[in-house]
Every structure is written in structure tokens, then in C-alpha cells.
Write a protein that holds these residues in place. Structure first.
Motif, short mmCIF file in Angstrom:
data_model
loop_
_atom_site.label_atom_id
_atom_site.label_comp_id
_atom_site.label_asym_id
_atom_site.label_seq_id
_atom_site.Cartn_x
_atom_site.Cartn_y
_atom_site.Cartn_z
N SER B 50 0.75 -0.07 2.44
CA SER B 50 1.70 -0.31 1.38
C SER B 50 2.47 -1.61 1.62
O SER B 50 2.68 -2.41 0.69
CB SER B 50 2.65 0.87 1.27
OG SER B 50 3.62 0.63 0.32
N SER B 51 2.87 -1.85 2.87
CA SER B 51 3.55 -3.11 3.19
C SER B 51 2.64 -4.30 2.92
O SER B 51 3.06 -5.30 2.35
CB SER B 51 3.93 -3.15 4.68
OG SER B 51 5.04 -2.34 4.92
N LEU B 52 1.39 -4.17 3.35
CA LEU B 52 0.45 -5.28 3.16
C LEU B 52 0.23 -5.55 1.68
O LEU B 52 0.21 -6.71 1.24
CB LEU B 52 -0.90 -4.96 3.82
CG LEU B 52 -0.94 -4.93 5.35
CD1 LEU B 52 -2.30 -4.42 5.84
CD2 LEU B 52 -0.69 -6.33 5.91
N THR B 53 0.07 -4.48 0.90
CA THR B 53 -0.13 -4.65 -0.54
C THR B 53 1.07 -5.35 -1.16
O THR B 53 0.93 -6.32 -1.91
CB THR B 53 -0.31 -3.27 -1.22
OG1 THR B 53 -1.32 -2.55 -0.53
CG2 THR B 53 -0.70 -3.43 -2.68
N THR B 54 2.25 -4.83 -0.82
CA THR B 54 3.48 -5.38 -1.39
C THR B 54 3.62 -6.87 -1.08
O THR B 54 3.86 -7.69 -1.97
CB THR B 54 4.69 -4.63 -0.80
OG1 THR B 54 4.51 -3.24 -1.03
CG2 THR B 54 5.98 -5.09 -1.45
N LEU B 55 3.42 -7.22 0.20
CA LEU B 55 3.60 -8.63 0.58
C LEU B 55 2.51 -9.50 -0.03
O LEU B 55 2.77 -10.63 -0.46
CB LEU B 55 3.60 -8.77 2.10
CG LEU B 55 4.81 -8.14 2.81
CD1 LEU B 55 4.68 -8.31 4.31
CD2 LEU B 55 6.11 -8.78 2.31
N SER B 56 1.27 -8.97 -0.11
CA SER B 56 0.20 -9.82 -0.64
C SER B 56 0.38 -10.09 -2.13
O SER B 56 -0.09 -11.10 -2.64
CB SER B 56 -1.17 -9.20 -0.36
OG SER B 56 -1.38 -8.06 -1.14
N VAL B 57 1.08 -9.19 -2.82
CA VAL B 57 1.28 -9.39 -4.26
C VAL B 57 2.61 -10.08 -4.55
O VAL B 57 2.68 -11.01 -5.35
CB VAL B 57 1.21 -8.03 -5.02
CG1 VAL B 57 1.62 -8.21 -6.47
CG2 VAL B 57 -0.18 -7.44 -4.91
N LEU B 58 3.68 -9.63 -3.88
CA LEU B 58 5.01 -10.16 -4.20
C LEU B 58 5.40 -11.37 -3.36
O LEU B 58 6.40 -12.02 -3.63
CB LEU B 58 6.07 -9.06 -4.04
CG LEU B 58 5.90 -7.86 -4.98
CD1 LEU B 58 7.01 -6.85 -4.77
CD2 LEU B 58 5.88 -8.31 -6.45
#
Lengths: 229, 108
Positions: B50-58
Motif C-alpha cells: 500500500s505504501s509503494l502504491t501510494t508513493l508511486s502514484v502520488l
């Protein structure tokens, strides 16, 4: 060696390799500009295999920093692998011999971790699967670096192809696969919120990725509390 | 940085990136973790992802960018919908990549 498992691992690495292509390529190009030879850039991808860490190295090189600074920054950035690797231990136990599991963990990255963990929710790990997944991802990273360092100047913008969204798209999909229970969703949302909040309040954690470590530790702990009630 | 320093840097980085991956598997596999720790570790993967997804998008460029100009947010929406609807990695990837290519070539 189980062929079926090896093939599955290689298949599962395809999205990772696709995502690594532009990243490794760009690393090769920039490494060249920062003063690394083609061999050095390629060897760095072979020996280090740490996307974030390698980009940080280039940043420090270009700012005139010392080798020691780069090594220290990488020690921090790669601390998250302690957490990843530890969380793999209960899955590997009894399925993968310790020596082989340790060797293959060389190829543990954010991406191979995400894909492997998703697989282990329904299939036990095998050395062949891990070898297929990790080694082909690593080879993809090395070759794209080599191509970038060697041909960089001839190729223009690869953003046009939309490949910059490959890894985010993979993360999104794996996240959807992996959050099945309410507590998983709770943990995922807390972690997302916390890593942004920490990154916002302490911007340096965006560079060393400590926000991922701290958010993960807090979110997983909150998930435990929720579950016990 | 001269060539020798670069080689020293590469070897140093190699050591600090390989050890944290290998040591836990190498050293901790002998022990049976207590049940609560196992449960905690099983929550690490969704949290990390979830952290990786969040950072890769935002934060696609390394700094937080929550604005309508961030094309990664626009590509996120159809990709998430397709992932939830089809539960297929292939379709999700195609959706994300094609959306990004369209955004890049025709809008941004």
C-alpha cells in the motif's frame, strides 16, 4: 528443478521486467552522464540491484559527494529489506532450504517481494519459482542498464509509451489481490495515509524511504490491535 | 569521482544492499516465530504494498504531488477499476500503460 514452477516464476516476472526497462535504461543513461563507464553502470546493476539506491548514488555523485556518503545513504534506503526478508521467513520455512533461500534473496526487491508475497498467499514457495522470478527480473534490470549506458544518446523520450506506469499499475493490482479481509484493507489504508503524512512532515524520509518502514510498522501493529478486539 | 572511488562505491553499495536481504532469511529461518509475530509479519506485505502504491502514484518523481496535473493519479483510477473488476494483472497493466500513453501524448 521444477520446470513448471520455474516457468511460472519467469511468467510472473514479465510485468516487472517491463517496468524495469525504462527505469534501468534511464539509470544507464544518467550513470553515463554522472561519469560512470558502461561497465561500471552495468556492474552496479549486477552487484547492487537496488533501483532507489542506485538513483540516490547518481544524485550524490553529481552533487560532488563522497563514495562513503553514497554507501551510508544506501544502507539507510535498503533497511526496508530487513523487514521484507524477515516477513518472508515464515513462508519459506519448510519449503525452501535456508542456503538456497538466502542466496536467492539477493534478488529481493520491492517488486519481486510484492509479486512473490501475492503468489505465496495461494501457493507454497519453491526454489525454482523464486529463481525464475528473481533472476529474470535481475537480468532485465542489468540488460536495460547496459542498453541505457550504451545507447542512451540515440534514444529519445520513452515516456510516450506509457511504460512509466507499469510498476504503479502492478502495485495497484497486487494490492487489490492482497487485501481480502477487512483488517488487510484497514492496514493498507493506514499505511497509505501514514507514509504520506510522514513523507509530508519529514521530507527527507521521501528520499531514504524511511516513511515506508515507519508506516508499515505502525500500520501492521494497528492491524494486530484491531484483530484482537 | 574518479574511477577507483566509483568501484569502491559500487562494492560498498553492493554489500549494504545485499546484507539486509539475505541476513534475515539466513539467520532467522532456524527459529520458530511466536504466533503473534507471524500474524504481524503477515500484515507487513499489505502495508508495504500500500505504501509503494501510494508513493508511486502520488509521488511519482520523489516528491508528493497531489494535483490534477499529476497524470499518475488519472491513470490510477481506470487501473484500479479494472483490477477490482477483472482481477487480472494483464488487463490492469494494459489499462494503466495505455491510459498513461494517451495522457502523455494527447493531454499533458
Amino acid at each position: 528443478m521444477q520446470k513448471q514452477e520455474l516457468r511460472q516464476g519467469i511468467n510472473d516476472s514479465i510485468p516487472i521486467v517491463l517496468g524495469y526497462l525504462p527505469l534501468g535504461f534511464a539509470f544507464g543513461v544518467l550513470a553515463n552522464e554522472a561519469g560512470m563507464s558502461i561497465i561500471q553502470a552495468t556492474m552496479m546493476s549486477l552487484l547492487c540491484f537496488t533501483g532507489a539506491g542506485q538513483y540516490i548514488a547518481l544524485g550524490i555523485m553529481q552533487a560532488g559527494g563522497a563514495a562513503f556518503t553514497i554507501i551510508l545513504a544506501n544502507a539507510l534506503v535498503n533497511l526496508r529489506y530487513l523487514l521484507f526478508s524477515t516477513s518472508l521467513v515464515p513462508y519459506l520455512k519448510g519449503h525452501v532450504p535456508i542456503a538456497i533461500g538466502s542466496l536467492l534473496s539477493y534478488g529481493l526487491t520491492d517488486e519481486t517481494y510484492a509479486v512473490a508475497m501475492n503468489r505465496y498467499q495461494s501457493h507454497p514457495p519453491t526454489p525454482s519459482y523464486i529463481a525464475g522470478l528473481n533472476l529474470s527480473s535481475h537480468i532485465g534490470w542489468i540488460i536495460s542498464t547496459l542498453l541505457g549506458a550504451a545507447l542512451g544518446t540515440y534514444i529519445t523520450n520513452s515516456d510516450r509509451l506509457g511504460l512509466s506506469f507499469t510498476l504503479p499499475a502492478m502495485y495497484i493490482c497486487l494490492l487489490v489481490f492482497m487485501t481480502r479481509s477487512k483488517s488487510d484493507i484497514f492496514v493498507a489504508l493506514s499505511s497509505a495515509f501514514l507514509c504520506l503524512l510522514i513523507g509530508y512532515l519529514v521530507p527527507s524520509t521521501m528520499g531514504n524511504l524511511f516513511n515506508i518502514i515507519i508506516a508499515t510498522i505502525i500500520a501492521a501493529s494497528l492491524g494486530m490491535l484491531i484483530n484482537e478486539q | 569521482m574518479n574511477s577507483n572511488s566509483i568501484w569502491i562505491m559500487i562494492i560498498g553499495v553492493s554489500i549494504v544492499s545485499i546484507l539486509p536481504r539475505i541476513l534475515p532469511v539466513a539467520l532467522l529461518s532456524r527459529y520458530e516465530f511466536p504466533a503473534p509475530l507471524k500474524r504481524w509479519l503477515s500484515l507487513v506485505a499489505p502495508a508495504v504494498l500500500s505504501s509503494l502504491t501510494t508513493l508511486s502514484v502520488l509521488a511519482p518523481d520523489g516528491f508528493i504531488d497531489i494535483s490534477i496535473n499529476n497524470s499518475f493519479i488519472w491513470a490510477f483510477i481506470p487501473t484500479l477499476l479494472v483490477a477490482v473488476k477483472t482481477r487480472s494483472l494483464l488487463y490492469s497493466l494494459l489499462t494503466g500503460i495505455v491510459t498513461m500513453a494517451l495522457l502523455y501524448n494527447f493531454i499533458c
